[in-house]
Design a protein around this motif. Sequence first.
Motif, PDB file in Angstrom:
ATOM      1  N   GLN A  41       0.825  -1.209   0.000  1.00 32.00           N
ATOM      2  CA  GLN A  41       0.000   0.000   0.000  1.00 32.00           C
ATOM      3  C   GLN A  41       0.861   1.263   0.000  1.00 32.00           C
ATOM      4  N   ARG A  42       1.953   1.224   0.735  1.00 29.14           N
ATOM      5  CA  ARG A  42       2.859   2.374   0.699  1.00 29.14           C
ATOM      6  C   ARG A  42       3.458   2.531  -0.698  1.00 29.14           C
ATOM      7  N   GLY A  43       3.802   1.418  -1.328  1.00 25.65           N
ATOM      8  CA  GLY A  43       4.318   1.486  -2.688  1.00 25.65           C
ATOM      9  C   GLY A  43       3.300   2.043  -3.663  1.00 25.65           C
ATOM     10  N   ALA A  44       2.033   1.695  -3.463  1.00 28.23           N
ATOM     11  CA  ALA A  44       0.981   2.236  -4.329  1.00 28.23           C
ATOM     12  C   ALA A  44       0.911   3.749  -4.208  1.00 28.23           C
ATOM     13  N   ALA A 101      17.501  -0.076 -12.470  1.00 25.52           N
ATOM     14  CA  ALA A 101      16.774   0.517 -13.593  1.00 25.52           C
ATOM     15  C   ALA A 101      16.152   1.846 -13.194  1.00 25.52           C
ATOM     16  N   LEU A 102      15.576   1.872 -12.007  1.00 17.08           N
ATOM     17  CA  LEU A 102      14.894   3.074 -11.534  1.00 17.08           C
ATOM     18  C   LEU A 102      15.852   4.225 -11.305  1.00 17.08           C
ATOM     19  N   ARG A 103      16.993   3.937 -10.679  1.00 17.61           N
ATOM     20  CA  ARG A 103      17.872   5.027 -10.219  1.00 17.61           C
ATOM     21  C   ARG A 103      19.095   5.259 -11.094  1.00 17.61           C
ATOM     22  N   GLU A 104      19.427   4.278 -11.945  1.00 19.51           N
ATOM     23  CA  GLU A 104      20.616   4.436 -12.787  1.00 19.51           C
ATOM     24  C   GLU A 104      20.320   4.335 -14.275  1.00 19.51           C
ATOM     25  N   GLY A 105      19.084   3.980 -14.631  1.00 23.80           N
ATOM     26  CA  GLY A 105      18.740   3.902 -16.041  1.00 23.80           C
ATOM     27  C   GLY A 105      19.388   2.747 -16.766  1.00 23.80           C
ATOM     28  N   VAL A 130      12.236   2.645  -2.535  1.00 24.68           N
ATOM     29  CA  VAL A 130      12.441   1.699  -3.634  1.00 24.68           C
ATOM     30  C   VAL A 130      11.868   0.331  -3.268  1.00 24.68           C
ATOM     31  N   LYS A 131      12.114  -0.104  -2.028  1.00 17.58           N
ATOM     32  CA  LYS A 131      11.590  -1.399  -1.571  1.00 17.58           C
ATOM     33  C   LYS A 131      10.069  -1.423  -1.644  1.00 17.58           C
ATOM     34  N   ALA A 132       9.428  -0.325  -1.228  1.00 18.00           N
ATOM     35  CA  ALA A 132       7.963  -0.274  -1.258  1.00 18.00           C
ATOM     36  C   ALA A 132       7.443  -0.248  -2.692  1.00 18.00           C
ATOM     37  N   LEU A 133       8.099   0.493  -3.576  1.00 23.55           N
ATOM     38  CA  LEU A 133       7.692   0.515  -4.978  1.00 23.55           C
ATOM     39  C   LEU A 133       7.811  -0.876  -5.598  1.00 23.55           C
ATOM     40  N   TYR A 134       8.900  -1.556  -5.297  1.00 18.26           N
ATOM     41  CA  TYR A 134       9.096  -2.909  -5.820  1.00 18.26           C
ATOM     42  C   TYR A 134       7.986  -3.838  -5.327  1.00 18.26           C
ATOM     43  N   ALA A 135       7.637  -3.736  -4.057  1.00 15.66           N
ATOM     44  CA  ALA A 135       6.563  -4.569  -3.509  1.00 15.66           C
ATOM     45  C   ALA A 135       5.245  -4.291  -4.228  1.00 15.66           C
ATOM     46  N   PHE A 136       4.977  -3.028  -4.503  1.00 15.14           N
ATOM     47  CA  PHE A 136       3.736  -2.689  -5.192  1.00 15.14           C
ATOM     48  C   PHE A 136       3.702  -3.250  -6.604  1.00 15.14           C
ATOM     49  N   PHE A 137       4.768  -3.037  -7.361  1.00 18.38           N
ATOM     50  CA  PHE A 137       4.741  -3.483  -8.752  1.00 18.38           C
ATOM     51  C   PHE A 137       4.753  -5.002  -8.866  1.00 18.38           C
ATOM     52  N   MET A 138       5.284  -5.691  -7.888  1.00 23.46           N
ATOM     53  CA  MET A 138       5.291  -7.152  -7.939  1.00 23.46           C
ATOM     54  C   MET A 138       4.026  -7.775  -7.359  1.00 23.46           C
TER      55      MET A 138
END
Length: 434
Positions: A41-44, A101-105, A130-138
């Motif tokens: 939810q935080r990642g969302a 990918a997110l931070r270094e392209g 980043v950890k929360a975003l990864y959890a959301f997208f997965m």
Amino acid sequence: MKKMLKGLGAALCVALPFIAQAPADAATPAATGAADQTLVQRGAYLAQLGDCAACHTAPKGKPFAGGLPMNTPMGRIYVTNITPDAQTGIGGYTEAAFARALREGVAKDGHNLYPAMPYPSYAKVDDDDVKALYAFFMHGVAPVQQANRESDIKWPLNMRWPLMFWNMAFLEKGGYRDKPGKDVAWNRGAYLVQGLGHCGSCHTPRGVAFQESALDESGSAFLSGALLDGWFASNLTGEHNTGLGRWSDEDLRTFLKTGANRHASAFGAMTSVINNSTQAMSDQDVAAVSTYLKSLPPAGGTGAAAYTYDPQATKVSLDRPANDAGARVYTAYCMHCHGVDGHGFAPMLAPLAGNPNVLAKDASSLINVTLNGTGDLVIDGVPSPFPMPGFAAVLDDQQIADVLSFVRAGWNNGAPAVGAAEVAKLRQSTQAGR
């Protein structure tokens, strides 16, 4: 935040591709079982702050499945699938590969992403986010099997290896570091504006290598306004006429939550930013962003005297429109919404008198929105009742030039006139393929 008084526009706030391939490292991608729902939810929420949906979801497409075309100086690119599909999305990405990918392209297979993906901004995102975003997208996004489309960029400009040198020159690695002497709200606002919000991607001018001229407030060009894909993303500094100098803290917070205030209304790409991102921000984060933006010193102005409202000369022209081609068009097509006095009916119908977008030196946004209108602002699920219509099929290039010149001179706005050739150029570039 993207693409703002576009405004702005706009614009455009582009996020490019993660292309999933077989894992290149020994770590294991996220398991498909139960996940920490608080983290998801935080990642969302963070994905909303980053406005990921605006770029990675095509019109009428499935969420985050890509396919949206984006125009760049080199040619058209197509945003990629970032759902957790293992074949066509990012389902094979480990958290480390996702972070890189997110931070270094750099994609998981080692190829470089085009800097249309705002990874120079995302480089400032901290590990916890980043950890929360990864959890959301997965675990919070439905997998969609949709193949990615190759860009229209021709060889040799489509080669990726030169981007290694671009990164060496322009990518500043390392997360955001709190500035000493600044309070918690200011630093939180700076982190959001410079990082996930990637506001500079649209609102900061770019150099000859398509790099942002500044990545934070230490550079005078930062957020001073920029032309991108047919829109001029507004000046977000404290400049009095074309920036936020006349906006109160409440004005700015209202704009971020609703897309309109007593000074201006969102249009172009900024409509998507309001709809998908800033309206979802917590009150605390909105206040932090406002605190930071309102602290920025004036930059990027036109050098004109501070704006003061004066309706007299404009009223005379509107009383005798037969003597002024721009006044004739304004009286017929514009006055019922924007008023004789130029104040409109804010916030529902934008003012034109003193509007920062009207006062800007570059008239691209005004031409574009007059030709093509703007999408609906949708706040809490309710569309705006009065979106700006497009007049491309109704008015010719000279008529649009006349009415915009009238508006830019009216009510003491004092901005340069618009030429028919400028209108024709934007008509051609924005109407192609419609």
